[in-house]
Design a protein around this motif. Structure first.
Motif, PDB file in Angstrom:
ATOM      1  N   UNK A 102       0.825  -1.205   0.000  1.00  0.00           N
ATOM      2  CA  UNK A 102       0.000   0.000   0.000  1.00  0.00           C
ATOM      3  C   UNK A 102       0.863   1.261   0.000  1.00  0.00           C
ATOM      4  N   UNK A 103       1.894   1.283   0.845  1.00  0.00           N
ATOM      5  CA  UNK A 103       2.730   2.481   0.978  1.00  0.00           C
ATOM      6  C   UNK A 103       3.625   2.726  -0.224  1.00  0.00           C
ATOM      7  N   UNK A 104       4.066   1.654  -0.876  1.00  0.00           N
ATOM      8  CA  UNK A 104       5.014   1.836  -1.985  1.00  0.00           C
ATOM      9  C   UNK A 104       4.384   1.645  -3.354  1.00  0.00           C
ATOM     10  N   UNK A 105       3.222   0.994  -3.412  1.00  0.00           N
ATOM     11  CA  UNK A 105       2.565   0.637  -4.681  1.00  0.00           C
ATOM     12  C   UNK A 105       3.494  -0.150  -5.601  1.00  0.00           C
ATOM     13  N   UNK A 123      -3.282  -0.254  -6.533  1.00  0.00           N
ATOM     14  CA  UNK A 123      -4.268   0.715  -7.018  1.00  0.00           C
ATOM     15  C   UNK A 123      -4.780   1.581  -5.876  1.00  0.00           C
ATOM     16  N   UNK A 124      -5.010   0.977  -4.711  1.00  0.00           N
ATOM     17  CA  UNK A 124      -5.484   1.735  -3.545  1.00  0.00           C
ATOM     18  C   UNK A 124      -4.449   2.784  -3.130  1.00  0.00           C
ATOM     19  N   UNK A 125      -3.170   2.416  -3.153  1.00  0.00           N
ATOM     20  CA  UNK A 125      -2.117   3.372  -2.805  1.00  0.00           C
ATOM     21  C   UNK A 125      -2.066   4.541  -3.769  1.00  0.00           C
ATOM     22  N   UNK A 126      -2.185   4.245  -5.059  1.00  0.00           N
ATOM     23  CA  UNK A 126      -2.162   5.295  -6.090  1.00  0.00           C
ATOM     24  C   UNK A 126      -3.365   6.216  -5.927  1.00  0.00           C
ATOM     25  N   UNK A 127      -4.541   5.631  -5.700  1.00  0.00           N
ATOM     26  CA  UNK A 127      -5.742   6.443  -5.526  1.00  0.00           C
ATOM     27  C   UNK A 127      -5.690   7.256  -4.238  1.00  0.00           C
ATOM     28  N   UNK A 128      -5.066   6.726  -3.181  1.00  0.00           N
ATOM     29  CA  UNK A 128      -4.916   7.489  -1.946  1.00  0.00           C
ATOM     30  C   UNK A 128      -4.097   8.752  -2.203  1.00  0.00           C
ATOM     31  N   UNK A 129      -3.005   8.605  -2.944  1.00  0.00           N
ATOM     32  CA  UNK A 129      -2.165   9.761  -3.250  1.00  0.00           C
ATOM     33  C   UNK A 129      -2.958  10.793  -4.041  1.00  0.00           C
TER      34      UNK A 129
END
Length: 196
Positions: free
Chosen positions: A13-16, A113-119
């Motif tokens: 999640x943190x690094x995608x 995808x969740x990490x990218x969308x969080x950013x």
């Protein structure tokens, strides 16, 4: 191996980063970088043949360190009990237990995808989302990863020209305002700090 799985998902999640790349991590992929008066933990990852560097929070590095048995072997894999098929099965089993419809096809890549969308949600910056996704081209990030759901109440066509009644803020204490700010989305907090 549940702590290994949860730590793997947190790093994902943190690094995608892709699962294959994370499963190849060894202890020598982690190091401290000094920047602006502070030390920051960094992971150096080879993904699709290219080197990527990702900063991680201290608490995540502490969780990762809990997986380490042999302090002397820096070449040892961090996730030595994990392999792609096993991770896929674990995620499938978790989805079943949580009652998530199998048609959603949740995989480890969904964590990326969740990490990218969080950013994107917290910064509104497609370039930062591209950097998070490790894509050379921002169109790959936008068309393949960005959640396309539209929030009607956030659309400029709806919010443009609207007056916001802030009189309620005049009646509460500084402490109540701080608590209110703590409960807002990270993007709002960052925007307030930028304006300050």
């Amino acid at each position: 191996h549940s702590s290994e799985v949860s730590t793997l998902m947190q790093i994902g999640l943190h690094t995608s980063m892709r699962l294959d790349s994370l499963l190849e991590l060894t202890w020598n992929n982690f190091y401290h970088e000094y920047e602006e008066g502070q030390y920051i933990w960094v992971i150096r990852v080879i993904d699709k043949g290219e080197e990527h560097v990702k900063a991680i929070p201290d608490w995540l590095k502490e969780d990762i360190d809990c997986l380490r048995w042999n302090k002397d072997n820096i070449e040892e894999k961090v996730f030595k009990h994990m392999y792609g098929h096993k991770v896929g099965k674990i995620i499938k089993d978790m989805c079943n237990k949580l009652g998530i419809d199998p048609r959603r096809k949740i995989t480890f890549h969904s964590i990326k995808k969740a990490g990218v969308n969080f950013v994107l949600d917290t910064t509104g910056d497609v370039k930062l989302a591209q950097q998070q996704a490790n894509h050379k081209n921002s169109s790959t990030t936008f068309y393949s990863y960005v959640d396309k759901r539209v929030k009607l109440s956030s659309m400029p066509s709806y919010t443009m020209g609207r007056e916001v009644d802030l009189s309620a803020l005049e009646e509460i204490s500084k402490e109540e305002i701080i608590e209110l700010i703590k409960k807002t989305p990270v993007a709002s907090q960052l925007e307030l700090l930028r304006k300050l």
